[in-house]
Motif scaffolding. Sequence first.
Motif, PDB file in Angstrom:
ATOM      1  N   SER A 191     -25.144 -35.158  -8.783  1.00 27.84           N
ATOM      2  CA  SER A 191     -25.468 -36.141  -7.743  1.00 27.84           C
ATOM      3  C   SER A 191     -26.150 -37.325  -8.397  1.00 27.84           C
ATOM      4  CB  SER A 191     -26.400 -35.535  -6.688  1.00 27.84           C
ATOM      5  OG  SER A 191     -25.752 -34.512  -5.966  1.00 27.84           O
ATOM      6  N   VAL A 192     -25.781 -38.532  -7.966  1.00 27.74           N
ATOM      7  CA  VAL A 192     -26.375 -39.738  -8.523  1.00 27.74           C
ATOM      8  C   VAL A 192     -26.737 -40.705  -7.394  1.00 27.74           C
ATOM      9  CG1 VAL A 192     -25.041 -39.561 -10.666  1.00 27.74           C
ATOM     10  CG2 VAL A 192     -24.160 -40.938  -8.798  1.00 27.74           C
ATOM     11  N   GLU A 193     -27.674 -41.579  -7.707  1.00 28.38           N
ATOM     12  CA  GLU A 193     -27.995 -42.694  -6.826  1.00 28.38           C
ATOM     13  C   GLU A 193     -27.783 -43.977  -7.613  1.00 28.38           C
ATOM     14  OE1 GLU A 193     -31.944 -42.267  -5.349  1.00 28.38           O
ATOM     15  OE2 GLU A 193     -31.412 -40.677  -3.932  1.00 28.38           O
ATOM     16  N   GLY A 194     -27.147 -44.967  -7.001  1.00 26.06           N
ATOM     17  CA  GLY A 194     -26.890 -46.197  -7.728  1.00 26.06           C
ATOM     18  C   GLY A 194     -26.426 -47.313  -6.822  1.00 26.06           C
ATOM     19  N   ARG A 195     -26.287 -48.484  -7.400  1.00 29.05           N
ATOM     20  CA  ARG A 195     -25.809 -49.650  -6.669  1.00 29.05           C
ATOM     21  C   ARG A 195     -24.353 -49.904  -7.042  1.00 29.05           C
ATOM     22  NH1 ARG A 195     -28.796 -55.284  -7.533  1.00 29.05           N
ATOM     23  NH2 ARG A 195     -30.520 -54.052  -6.663  1.00 29.05           N
ATOM     24  N   ILE A 196     -23.515 -50.096  -6.042  1.00 32.71           N
ATOM     25  CA  ILE A 196     -22.116 -50.416  -6.272  1.00 32.71           C
ATOM     26  C   ILE A 196     -22.023 -51.851  -6.802  1.00 32.71           C
ATOM     27  CG2 ILE A 196     -19.841 -50.688  -5.228  1.00 32.71           C
ATOM     28  CD1 ILE A 196     -20.710 -47.823  -5.378  1.00 32.71           C
ATOM     29  N   MET A 197     -21.514 -51.999  -8.022  1.00 30.35           N
ATOM     30  CA  MET A 197     -21.400 -53.319  -8.641  1.00 30.35           C
ATOM     31  C   MET A 197     -20.045 -53.956  -8.358  1.00 30.35           C
ATOM     32  SD  MET A 197     -24.390 -53.218  -9.898  1.00 30.35           S
ATOM     33  CE  MET A 197     -24.429 -54.732 -10.845  1.00 30.35           C
ATOM     34  N   SER A 198     -19.004 -53.121  -8.183  1.00 37.25           N
ATOM     35  CA  SER A 198     -17.665 -53.651  -7.914  1.00 37.25           C
ATOM     36  C   SER A 198     -16.822 -52.586  -7.240  1.00 37.25           C
ATOM     37  CB  SER A 198     -16.988 -54.120  -9.207  1.00 37.25           C
ATOM     38  OG  SER A 198     -16.802 -53.038 -10.104  1.00 37.25           O
ATOM     39  N   VAL A 199     -15.818 -53.040  -6.480  1.00 39.77           N
ATOM     40  CA  VAL A 199     -14.891 -52.138  -5.788  1.00 39.77           C
ATOM     41  C   VAL A 199     -13.485 -52.726  -5.874  1.00 39.77           C
ATOM     42  CG1 VAL A 199     -14.293 -50.968  -3.635  1.00 39.77           C
ATOM     43  CG2 VAL A 199     -16.690 -51.495  -4.132  1.00 39.77           C
ATOM     44  N   GLU A 200     -12.525 -51.889  -6.222  1.00 38.67           N
ATOM     45  CA  GLU A 200     -11.121 -52.304  -6.174  1.00 38.67           C
ATOM     46  C   GLU A 200     -10.289 -51.094  -5.800  1.00 38.67           C
ATOM     47  OE1 GLU A 200      -9.738 -51.731 -10.811  1.00 38.67           O
ATOM     48  OE2 GLU A 200     -10.455 -53.707 -10.177  1.00 38.67           O
TER      49      GLU A 200
END
Length: 438
Positions: A191-200
């Motif tokens: 499990s991780v927590e993070g900020r989405i930097m990009s989506v494609e």
Amino acid sequence: MNNTELTPHFEELKKALEGSIDDDELMAELNKYLNDYHVDIAAAKRGILRKYGKSDSSFATSSTPVKKVADLNGTEPNVDIVAKIVYVETKNITVKGLNKTIVSGILGDDTGTASFTVWEPGAVQMEKGSVYNFRNCYCKLWNERVQINIGNRGKVEPAVGIEFEVPNSTASLASTDVKIGDIREGMGNVSVEGRIMSVESRKIVSRGEEKIVYSGIIADETGKIQYSAWHDFDLKAGESISVKNCYIRAWKGIPQLNIGDRAVVDRLGTPIEVEAGDSLKTVCEINRIGGGLDITVEGVVVDMKNGSGLIKRCPQCNRSVMNGMCTAHGSVDGIPDMRMKLVVDDGTGAIGAIVNRVDTERLTGVTMSMATQLANIQGEGVIVRELMGRILLKKVRLTGNVMSDDYGPSMIVRSAEAVETDIQEEAEKLLSEVEAAI
């Protein structure tokens, strides 16, 4: 193993060999395989059976215990399991420089669940929700959890007429919380927590069915990693999320976060702080995690490898060409370029680094134009000597994507700069370390 420990294996072999070898000779054979050849007990028994003309496959199957998942302790060398597929995926990995396809996931029975890997899947097609006989497995422990492996002696067969319910929540399904910078190849349920930097998104065809894969970069304060989501979680760039039940796959040693259909995605109320710039790591840390994106290393250039200097690249794929031949496109009219293939040592280990033309010019002061003119006069070999004279034993700071293979880690450099060294400060630091060690 002493003779007492060998007794059950001895009796097993004696029964299978049906009197074709006397007791003393059989014990001597066992000791020779274990102590002279230094193989494990399973390999020793197979070798002895084959030597005396017996089939090891029927022996292994008949002598293999059948266990429930909850009864596995992670040390079984040979065990049969009847289990339902909870989650399954096909992975492509690199082993000793060769591409290999494996199948992995989670299996379970009415007592619990565990992760599994089929290392030689062949033509077997496993489906989620179906029950299979997993024969001749071997088990290991990782992070105090059982991992089930099916190697080249193992088999996966449909279990016709067998049905049972797998518990929805078991200890083996619990995810391990990890920071992105600590993720490495081979991790199971994380499990991780993070900020989405990009989506494609892109369309692929899997088993004849068209699917949409969502991918991009997710980051936290320790690093960033590429992810692939096989379900539309409506991810948006800039949002901070928590993702449970992810799995790690790797491409050329670079870990990638795989968000499958078992994953749970939650939005976080507090934004995740992402470290500005790049992730500075030692070579020792890189060897531990296997690779990564936008990693920075500082070290001293200790060597320059063949393939440095003036080169030519394929106009279609940008690969370097030899004697006008591209490995992908055949005979081509190559485009001139320049690079350095360096070995950089930071005191904890060494890493290979491929430096592009722009950064080669910046680090050495040798421009493409200068190199071309010099090569026309004195030959291309002089360019490598000129570059080595200007870069060898210099301290540099390199940033790029790091991959790993059988030869160790290697960076494709995105940016590079020289690091000025304070000789006085470094000398005092070294003296302090020497004095502390005395």
